[in-house]
Design a protein around this motif. Structure first.
Motif, mmCIF file in Angstrom:
data_model
loop_
_atom_site.group_PDB
_atom_site.id
_atom_site.type_symbol
_atom_site.label_atom_id
_atom_site.label_comp_id
_atom_site.label_asym_id
_atom_site.label_seq_id
_atom_site.Cartn_x
_atom_site.Cartn_y
_atom_site.Cartn_z
ATOM 1 N N ILE A 86 -81.462 19.544 44.443
ATOM 2 C CA ILE A 86 -81.296 21.006 44.349
ATOM 3 C C ILE A 86 -82.396 21.704 45.161
ATOM 4 N N GLY B 272 -81.736 22.068 48.648
ATOM 5 C CA GLY B 272 -80.659 22.983 49.018
ATOM 6 C C GLY B 272 -79.266 22.495 48.674
ATOM 7 N N LYS B 273 -79.185 21.335 48.031
ATOM 8 C CA LYS B 273 -77.859 20.808 47.678
ATOM 9 C C LYS B 273 -77.472 21.251 46.267
ATOM 10 N N PHE B 274 -76.271 20.873 45.879
ATOM 11 C CA PHE B 274 -75.830 21.064 44.504
ATOM 12 C C PHE B 274 -75.845 19.700 43.817
ATOM 13 N N ALA B 275 -76.268 19.680 42.580
ATOM 14 C CA ALA B 275 -76.368 18.381 41.907
ATOM 15 C C ALA B 275 -76.248 18.544 40.404
ATOM 16 N N GLN B 276 -75.835 17.464 39.762
ATOM 17 C CA GLN B 276 -75.874 17.364 38.305
ATOM 18 C C GLN B 276 -76.566 16.052 37.965
ATOM 19 N N GLY B 277 -77.388 16.067 36.943
ATOM 20 C CA GLY B 277 -77.952 14.842 36.404
ATOM 21 C C GLY B 277 -77.769 14.885 34.909
ATOM 22 N N PHE B 278 -77.181 13.844 34.345
ATOM 23 C CA PHE B 278 -76.971 13.871 32.898
ATOM 24 C C PHE B 278 -76.935 12.471 32.305
ATOM 25 N N LYS C 94 -70.783 23.944 45.427
ATOM 26 C CA LYS C 94 -70.918 24.067 43.976
ATOM 27 C C LYS C 94 -70.032 23.029 43.277
ATOM 28 N N ASN D 210 -67.928 21.910 40.206
ATOM 29 C CA ASN D 210 -67.273 22.517 39.052
ATOM 30 C C ASN D 210 -66.948 21.519 37.956
ATOM 31 N N VAL D 211 -66.758 20.264 38.338
ATOM 32 C CA VAL D 211 -66.304 19.300 37.331
ATOM 33 C C VAL D 211 -67.396 19.040 36.294
ATOM 34 N N ARG D 212 -66.997 19.037 35.016
ATOM 35 C CA ARG D 212 -67.958 18.793 33.938
ATOM 36 C C ARG D 212 -67.550 17.631 33.045
ATOM 37 N N SER D 213 -66.514 16.921 33.453
ATOM 38 C CA SER D 213 -66.151 15.737 32.676
ATOM 39 C C SER D 213 -67.023 14.574 33.156
ATOM 40 N N GLY D 214 -66.883 13.435 32.492
ATOM 41 C CA GLY D 214 -67.695 12.273 32.846
ATOM 42 C C GLY D 214 -67.329 11.708 34.205
ATOM 43 N N TYR E 287 -65.887 8.569 35.997
ATOM 44 C CA TYR E 287 -65.131 7.348 35.680
ATOM 45 C C TYR E 287 -64.885 6.477 36.904
ATOM 46 N N ARG F 199 -84.107 29.782 43.013
ATOM 47 C CA ARG F 199 -83.098 28.743 42.781
ATOM 48 C C ARG F 199 -83.811 27.451 42.425
ATOM 49 N N HIS G 231 -77.650 19.426 28.083
ATOM 50 C CA HIS G 231 -78.339 18.249 28.604
ATOM 51 C C HIS G 231 -78.072 18.009 30.092
ATOM 52 N N VAL H 128 -78.810 18.648 33.998
ATOM 53 C CA VAL H 128 -79.709 19.176 35.026
ATOM 54 C C VAL H 128 -78.814 19.725 36.125
ATOM 55 N N GLU I 279 -64.672 25.377 33.977
ATOM 56 C CA GLU I 279 -64.827 24.972 35.379
ATOM 57 C C GLU I 279 -63.985 23.748 35.703
ATOM 58 N N THR I 280 -63.903 22.821 34.764
ATOM 59 C CA THR I 280 -63.071 21.635 34.985
ATOM 60 C C THR I 280 -61.604 22.046 35.053
ATOM 61 N N MET J 238 -60.547 23.335 38.367
ATOM 62 C CA MET J 238 -60.204 22.299 39.357
ATOM 63 C C MET J 238 -58.759 21.852 39.182
ATOM 64 N N ASP K 130 -64.083 13.544 25.929
ATOM 65 C CA ASP K 130 -64.104 14.099 27.281
ATOM 66 C C ASP K 130 -62.695 14.498 27.718
#
Lengths: 182, 391
Positions: A26, A29-35, A57, A59-63, A65, B4, B174, B176, B273-274, B277, B359
């Motif tokens: 981030i 300058g990138k977009f990222a998720q860590g979880f 950006k 958008n996906v918030r599922s796991g 797979y 940001r 949880h 980031v 958001e999902t 998509m 999920d």
């Protein structure tokens, strides 16, 4: 977008690594998720953690797979956890191990791209501890090209203070020493 | 200017609250809210914010402490999840009846039993009738923005009601992810100091939370209902002001590709958001699908919901809680009730899903739309189904 699944054991720092990686991506300058894999965690028990990195950006918030990359922080999980589950056919498997590619391929019945480095050995030499989570970030960056090694510096320094340089050295060595077998 | 950054959302919420010049916080740790409590107590302990962090022995005490502190004129904050929220339950209507502008983050988590620590909306739904303003967010940026705006809404002289901000546990807390954190100067410019209408002070005694029997109780209930209904104007004003200052706008009901849609899906919280998509995938193969996101849960945005659903033929309402033995999910029954008097109404399908952290991937939202469009006899409309349940 690159999706990475990390396999480790509770206490080995997989969650710390995905956080450092996301924060650094981030900052770059990138977009990222860590979880983490959501739920209770116990020291020594198998855990998974996840990273998504993209230029747009997310958008996906599922796991995750069907990861593009699987990183095995602790090779003793091979045989216990199905580490290649869902790995894309053109995906990449990174394993922290001193073993040969043939041994890993046989153990996993895996023919795809494989990248090996003895991250724990490097961590022992560079930091004096067998904790390879930051070391293996170097391996991941080499294999995926998500971002430059330098991009990790700020987050590592912020997190580790006095011992940051040792972590950075170990990361650099894993970056330089990892071997990719197609 | 805002910066940001990437940070865990729960920590970012605590950081954002730390910018709001709070006087006190009383937060009892509970997964998945705990990182808010931990980071806020760090900010106090490190002297980064000048506030009292009251260490309480339970959520019941946490809510009691913020009620007392708010009554004394302190800008007061708390946060909780699941069983903690259930334990606060008896105090929530007291906070609103006393017109105390407390703000609270709820890291939404399933309510026991069986014991489960993961995300759904079964904790907030039983609090629906507590007289609190209740908003939902779908990402970290919204969690930050709503947490700051909550103080301004709650403390407005025409509102004076508590606000809860619903932030899906784990999926959001949880994670980031990137967002813009406003600067202290920006928050100071946006959020005026709290000027309480009356305070508990020995030199100037007042009674708060008085006794009322049948002679006044009904009138007080009506006054509370009106206060909550009237709060909407202030909520909209504050959101507009935020949009002008920070460029991020919020509405009680938000839509995505909804204008020409034959079928709409309605979500609340992080699933939005999902689902978005999924709408893109469906549009890609020519299906006119759209999305409705319900942000404001209380006061319920009747007029906005009616306007958005006016022309659609089929509507999927997703629920992450159920009213057992009742009409289905709580959002479903609310939407149905809102549309009852309308001349033209969509067929409404209710899918209850994502319970206890189950999920829901993009493909499942697509599957719901496909299933509803294939229902030519409209057999499944006006009832509910547990999506993806094993039987």
């Amino acid at each position: 977008m690159i999706e990475v699944r990390w396999h480790g054991r509770g206490g080995q720092g997989a969650v710390t690594s995905v956080e450092l990686l996301a924060v650094s991506a981030i900052a770059a300058g990138k977009f990222a998720q860590g979880f983490p894999s959501f739920g209770p965690e116990r020291r020594g028990a198998p855990v998974a953690a996840f990273t998504r990195v993209a230029d747009k950006k997310i958008n996906v918030r599922s796991g995750i797979y069907e990861p593009d990359v699987v990183l095995v922080l602790d090779s003793s999980l091979i045989g216990l956890v199905n580490v290649t589950e869902g790995l894309k056919p053109d995906g990449k498997l990174i394993v922290n191990t001193p073993k040969s590619p043939e041994e890993i391929r046989t153990a996993l019945d895996y023919r795809g791209t494989l990248a090996l480095v003895d991250g724990t050995g490097i961590a022992r030499k560079e930091m004096g501890v067998p904790i390879a989570n930051t070391t293996m970030i170097g391996a991941l960056l080499k294999v995926t090209g998500i971002m430059k090694l330098d991009a990790m510096k700020e987050a590592i320094e912020h997190r580790f203070g006095r011992i940051a340089q040792k972590n950075l050295n170990a990361m650099k060595r894993a970056y330089d020493e990892i071997t990719i077998y197609n | 200017m805002g910066k940001r950054i990437g940070m865990e959302v729960a920590v970012a919420v605590a950081e954002a609250v730390g910018l709001c010049n709070i006087d006190m916080a009383a937060v009892y740790p509970i997964t998945p809210q705990s990182h808010i409590a931990e980071h806020l107590s760090d900010l106090v302990a490190n002297g980064q914010i000048d506030a009292e962090f009251v260490t309480v022995e339970s959520e019941h005490s946490a809510m009691s402490a913020v009620i007392g502190a708010s009554g004394a004129g302190a800008r007061s904050y708390t946060a909780t999840s699941s069983q903690g929220l259930m334990y606060m339950h008896e105090l929530l209507p007291i906070a609103s009846a006393m017109r105390l502008p407390i703000t609270m983050a709820i890291a939404n988590r399933a309510v026991s039993g069986p014991l489960n620590i993961l995300n759904d909306h079964t904790d907030i739904m039983p609090q629906r009738d507590s007289g609190w303003i209740s908003v939902f967010v779908e990402n970290g940026q919204e969690a930050i923005d709503m947490s700051i705006m909550a103080f301004k809404i709650a403390e407005h002289k025409d509102v004076m009601l508590p606000v809860n901000v619903n932030i899906d546990g784990f999926q959001l807390t949880h994670m980031v992810e990137p967002f813009e954190m406003p600067s202290q100067e920006e928050v100071d410019a946006f959020l005026p100091p709290f000027v309480p209408h009356a305070t508990l002070h020995p030199a100037k005694p007042v009674t708060m939370g008085a006794f009322a029997m049948s002679d006044y109780f009904t009138e007080i209930m009506k006054a509370k209902d009106e206060a909550l209904l009237n709060s909407k104007k202030v909520i909209l004003d504050v959101w507009d002001e935020w949009a002008k200052m920070f460029g991020r706008s919020y509405k009680p009901v938000e839509t995505y590709k909804a204008d020409d849609a034959d079928v709409l899906m309605l979500t609340m919280g992080s699933m939005g958001e999902t689902a978005q998509m999924a709408i893109d995938q469906l549009r890609g193969r020519g299906v006119k699908a759209g999305l409705v996101k319900l942000r404001l849960w209380r006061p319920f945005p009747h007029s906005e919901i009616k306007a958005v659903l006016k022309n659609v033929k089929k509507l999927i309402v997703t629920d992450r809680a159920i009213s057992f033995g009742g009409p289905g999910g709580p959002v479903f029954s609310e939407i149905k009730s809102a549309l009852y008097a309308e001349a033209s109404r969509p067929l409404i399908y209710n899918y209850i899903f994502g319970l206890g952290g189950r999920d829901v991937a993009v493909g499942e939202f697509v599957g719901m739309v496909d299933k509803v469009l294939a229902d030519t006899k409209n057999k499944a409309a006006d009832t509910y189904e547990f999506w993806g349940v094993r039987e």
